[in-house]
Write an enzyme that holds these catalytic residues in place. Structure first.
Site, PDB file in Angstrom:
ATOM      1  N   TYR A 182      34.219  37.371  35.673  1.00  0.00           N
ATOM      2  CA  TYR A 182      33.331  36.801  36.499  1.00  0.00           C
ATOM      3  C   TYR A 182      32.889  37.991  37.170  1.00  0.00           C
ATOM      4  CZ  TYR A 182      37.230  37.189  40.096  1.00  0.00           C
ATOM      5  OH  TYR A 182      38.020  37.126  40.716  1.00  0.00           O
ATOM      6  N   HIS A 242      46.111  36.285  39.010  1.00  0.00           N
ATOM      7  CA  HIS A 242      47.017  36.874  39.914  1.00  0.00           C
ATOM      8  C   HIS A 242      47.998  36.703  40.195  1.00  0.00           C
ATOM      9  CE1 HIS A 242      43.176  37.614  42.443  1.00  0.00           C
ATOM     10  NE2 HIS A 242      42.912  36.612  41.299  1.00  0.00           N
ATOM     11  N   TYR A 290      36.144  29.412  39.917  1.00  0.00           N
ATOM     12  CA  TYR A 290      37.465  29.236  40.231  1.00  0.00           C
ATOM     13  C   TYR A 290      37.081  27.582  40.422  1.00  0.00           C
ATOM     14  CZ  TYR A 290      39.557  34.032  40.453  1.00  0.00           C
ATOM     15  OH  TYR A 290      40.681  34.961  39.801  1.00  0.00           O
ATOM     16  N   HIS A 311      41.422  38.139  34.538  1.00  0.00           N
ATOM     17  CA  HIS A 311      43.014  38.859  35.131  1.00  0.00           C
ATOM     18  C   HIS A 311      43.582  37.479  35.715  1.00  0.00           C
ATOM     19  CE1 HIS A 311      39.951  38.611  38.834  1.00  0.00           C
ATOM     20  NE2 HIS A 311      40.871  37.965  39.103  1.00  0.00           N
ATOM     21  N   ARG A 346      34.445  41.432  37.722  1.00  0.00           N
ATOM     22  CA  ARG A 346      35.946  41.208  37.365  1.00  0.00           C
ATOM     23  C   ARG A 346      36.025  41.348  35.874  1.00  0.00           C
ATOM     24  NH1 ARG A 346      39.869  41.212  40.744  1.00  0.00           N
ATOM     25  NH2 ARG A 346      40.450  42.496  39.829  1.00  0.00           N
TER      26      ARG A 346
END
Lengths: 207, 257
Positions: free
Chosen positions: B162, B177, B123, B175, B172
Site C-alpha cells: 500500500y 507486524h 487496514y 508485511h 510499503r
C-alpha cells in the site's frame, strides 16, 4: 573466530495502525473475546488504587496521538508476578499481573492506566529501588521501543536513594521521571507526560 | 537458525547481588537508530539525548506472562476470526516458526501478536483512508502462544502492498507486524515480516533504517513448501530472536512454578 550467538531480530516501527493488533477497540472494531487493556486492577487487588494520566509530545511540542504505551510493575508489596522474583519479603498478588497497555487518544492525546501504587523493589547489591513503573513506548516514527521508568514525586526519600535516578548525571533531568500527584473526585491521579525530544526530553534507557 | 550454538553459563553473583540472571546487552549497531531521516516521521519522534544505560534489575529481567485461557480458539486464524458469513479474500497462507533467544533456545509459552493489511493493502483502522476496499470478513489481527519449544503458527491471507506518505510514490512492501514478549520486559520487541522476492523491500525507507544487511535479510520470510497444505494454503517460515539470558535457571523455575 568469534563466539557465535544468534542476533536479536531487528526492531521495526509499530506503525500508525498498531491499534489493530494490540488494541482493536481503539482501531474501531471488536474481534477478541478477551482484550488486554489499561486496567491492571480488580476490586480485590491489594494496595492503593491510582490512575496514571499523561500525554506524549514530539520534538515540535505537538501531541503524539497514535502512541501505545505498556506498563510493567511490581505490586503493592514490591513483588513482580513472575517466577524470577525471589525476594523474601511480601507476596505475589494472584489478582495482579502488573502489566497493561494504553493508547494515547486520537483526539485528546491522553493515555491512562488504572493500577495500584507499587512498593519498593530490591535492586542490585542490596540497594533498594524506589517505587516505579516500567514503561515501554512504541508508535509510528519510533524505530525501536523506548524504555523509561515512572517514579512518584511524593516518594522523595525513596527517590533520593534510588540507584537509577541517582545515575542520571544532570539532576534537572531526573525531574522528567517524576509523576505529580493530585486528587480528583476522591481518586489519586499521577500525571506523567512523556517528551520524546527537545526541552524536558524524558530520560529514556538502554535496558 | 536452529543448528546452534553456544550456551552462556549462569552469572556469577555474590550473595545479595544481582537478584536474577541478566539479559545480554542489546546490540544497537544492528538496530535502526532512533533518528533516521529517510523515515521522515522519525525526525521529530527520536530522542536527542543519549540513552541512560542501566544495569539489569528485577524490573528488566521479569515480565508479564500469559495463559492459553486468555486466548480464543480462533485467535490464530485470521481467515475465520472475523468472518461474517464468508471467508477473507486473498492468497491463503500459513506463517510459522520459532521464537528463540540469542542462545538459540526456544522461548516457551510466550505471547505472539500479529496484525496486517488485507489482500488489497487496506487496514481495518479508522485512520486508514486508502481507496482499496475493506474486506468484510477480514479483521487483520491475531495472537497465539508459543508451545514448549517456542514454536508458533497462524493462518492468514497474504497482505497487499500500500502507498504511504513519506516520499511521493512510497509503497510499503507486503508485511505482517509482530509483537513479542519473551519472558522479560527488556526483551519486548515489535518488528515486521516481509515476503521473499518482493521488489519493494529494496526501496522501503522503513527497512533501510536498519544499518545491517544481514539483519534485514532475517526479516524476509522464505516460502516453505514443506509446510504448505497442497491445494489449499502456502506457508512461509519466520523465526525471530529475542535477547539472550545468562542462565538456564529460568526454564527450570518455570516448570516448577
Amino acid at each position: 573466530m568469534s563466539v557465535k550467538y544468534l542476533k536479536e531480530t531487528a526492531s521495526q516501527t509499530a506503525g500508525p495502525y498498531v491499534h489493530i493488533g494490540l488494541a482493536p477497540h481503539q482501531a474501531g472494531f471488536d474481534i477478541f473475546q478477551n482484550n488486554f487493556d489499561n486496567n491492571l486492577v480488580s476490586a480485590t487487588t491489594r494496595g492503593a488504587q491510582i490512575i496514571i494520566e499523561g500525554r506524549v509530545y514530539d520534538g515540535s511540542g505537538s501531541l503524539v496521538r497514535d502512541a501505545l504505551i505498556e506498563a510493567w510493575q511490581a505490586n503493592a508489596d514490591g513483588r513482580y508476578n513472575h517466577p524470577g522474583d525471589r525476594q523474601k519479603t511480601g507476596s505475589v498478588d494472584p489478582n495482579f499481573r502488573g502489566w497493561g497497555r494504553a493508547c494515547t487518544d486520537f483526539e485528546t492525546g491522553i493515555f491512562r492506566f488504572y493500577t495500584v501504587k507499587p512498593g519498593c523493589v530490591a535492586g542490585r547489591e542490596g540497594k533498594v529501588m524506589a517505587p516505579h513503573i516500567n514503561l515501554w513506548i512504541v508508535a509510528r516514527g519510533i524505530n525501536i521501543g523506548l524504555n523509561t521508568r515512572m517514579y512518584f514525586a511524593d516518594e522523595e526519600k525513596a527517590n533520593e536513594s534510588d540507584p537509577v535516578l541517582r545515575g542520571i548525571e544532570l539532576k534537572q533531568r531526573r525531574e522528567t521521571l517524576l509523576a505529580k500527584p493530585s486528587q480528583k473526585d476522591g481518586k489519586t491521579i499521577y500525571t506523567f507526560d512523556i517528551v520524546l525530544q527537545g526541552e524536558n526530553e524524558t530520560v529514556f534507557m538502554d535496558v | 537458525m536452529n543448528d546452534l550454538v553456544s550456551h552462556a553459563p549462569p552469572a556469577f553473583v555474590k550473595e545479595g547481588g544481582n537478584p536474577y540472571p541478566e539479559l545480554f546487552r542489546r546490540d544497537y549497531a544492528a538496530q535502526s537508530p532512533a533518528f533516521a531521516p529517510i523515515y521522515k516521521t522519525s525526525v521529530l519522534r527520536s530522542p536527542r539525548n543519549a540513552l541512560l544505560s542501566i544495569d539489569h534489575t528485577l524490573s528488566e529481567t521479569t515480565g508479564p506472562m500469559f495463559g492459553q485461557n486468555e486466548l480464543g480458539m480462533l485467535d490464530n486464524d485470521l481467515i475465520t476470526n472475523y468472518a461474517k458469513g464468508g471467508e477473507a479474500i486473498g492468497p491463503r497462507i500459513i506463517v510459522h516458526g520459532y521464537i528463540l533467544d540469542e542462545n538459540g533456545r526456544g522461548l516457551p509459552n510466550t505471547l505472539v501478536e500479529f496484525w496486517q493489511a488485507n489482500a488489497g493493502g487496506r487496514y481495518r483502522h479508522k485512520n486508514d483512508t486508502y481507496l482499496a476496499p475493506i474486506d468484510p470478513n477480514f479483521g487483520g489481527c491475531g495472537r497465539t502462544l508459543t508451545d514448549e519449544n517456542g514454536y508458533y503458527y497462524f493462518r492468514t491471507i497474504r497482505p497487499g502492498a500500500y502507498p504511504w506518505r513519506n516520499y511521493v510514490n512510497s509503497w510499503r512492501p507486503a508485511h505482517i507486524h509482530f509483537s513479542l514478549f519473551g519472558n522479560a520486559f527488556a526483551q519486548r520487541l515489535i518488528t515486521q515480516m516481509y515476503f521473499e522476492g518482493d521488489p519493494l523491500i529494496k526501496v522501503c525507507p522503513i527497512i533501510k533504517t536498519i544499518p545491517d544487511e544481514e539483519a534485514i535479510q532475517r526479516l524476509i520470510a522464505p516460502l516453505d513448501l514443506n509446510a504448505s497444505v497442497p491445494d489449499d494454503t502456502m506457508a512461509y517460515r519466520f523465526d525471530m530472536v529475542l535477547r539472550g539470558r545468562r542462565s538456564t535457571l529460568f526454564e527450570n523455575r518455570l516448570e516448577g512454578n
